[in-house]
Design a protein around this motif. Structure first.
Motif: not given
Length: 184
Positions: A66-92
């Motif tokens: 609930r304390d991040d509802v503004e971030g969800y709102h901004l996603n919904l009102v964007s031209p293309a609501p989406c999933w955001f994925v953070m990823w990192r390269m694993d060399e090992d």
């Protein structure tokens, strides 16, 4: 206290061959899909040929706060609501092939912004209509836009000179001519 809505998802990453002598392969986000028990708990390769590989990374929980509802709102009102994925390269990885590992999944613009500010790799893919429907219901139930504060007109502000001292404006007629000329 109510339970936070949670969605279990899996991330699909794609490794594709590119025509570059310095970097022959490129990783990218392919999709975010609903998690299924058959996926198991460990990452696995789904497909491999000479041009492309596809990997499945199961077991991500996406909670709505609930304390991040503004971030969800901004996603919904964007031209293309989406999933955001953070990823990192694993060399090992125990092989000579580095693996792009998803670290976090979110529906919040604020999360994506924080990750980007931290110099992380963040990609996005469109969210399915059913996901957006649930997100919209959560936002509708919890989002309260901040009331707009009325801006005081500049005519009511006190005047200051360039040094910050009080200044006054005279509306009376100026005496004398421009440049100090006198008419005699």
């Amino acid at each position: 206290m109510s339970e936070r809505p949670t969605t279990e998802v899996a991330v699909l990453m794609r490794r594709e061959r590119i025509d570059n002598r310095w970097q022959p392969w490129r990783w990218s986000l392919a999709d975010v899909v609903p998690h299924e028990p058959a996926f198991g708990a460990e990452p696995r390769q789904l497909r491999k040929d000479e041009r492309e590989e596809q990997w499945l990374f199961p077991g991500f929980s996406v909670e709505l706060f609930r304390d991040d509802v503004e971030g969800y709102h901004l996603n919904l009102v964007s031209p293309a609501p989406c999933w955001f994925v953070m990823w990192r390269m694993d060399e090992d990885t125990g092989t000579n092939i580095p693996l792009a590992r998803p670290v976090a999944v979110s529906l919040s613009y604020h999360d994506a912004g924080r990750w980007l500010d931290a110099q992380e790799t963040v990609e996005q893919v469109p969210a399915a209509p059913a996901v957006l429907e649930g997100l919209r219901a959560f936002v509708d139930a919890n989002y309260q836009p901040e009331p707009k504060r009325r801006k005081r007109p500049d005519s009511f502000r006190s005047l200051q000179d360039r040094f910050g001292n009080p200044a006054s404006v005279s509306t009376g007629k100026m005496r004398g001519g421009a440049g100090g000329e006198s008419h005699g």
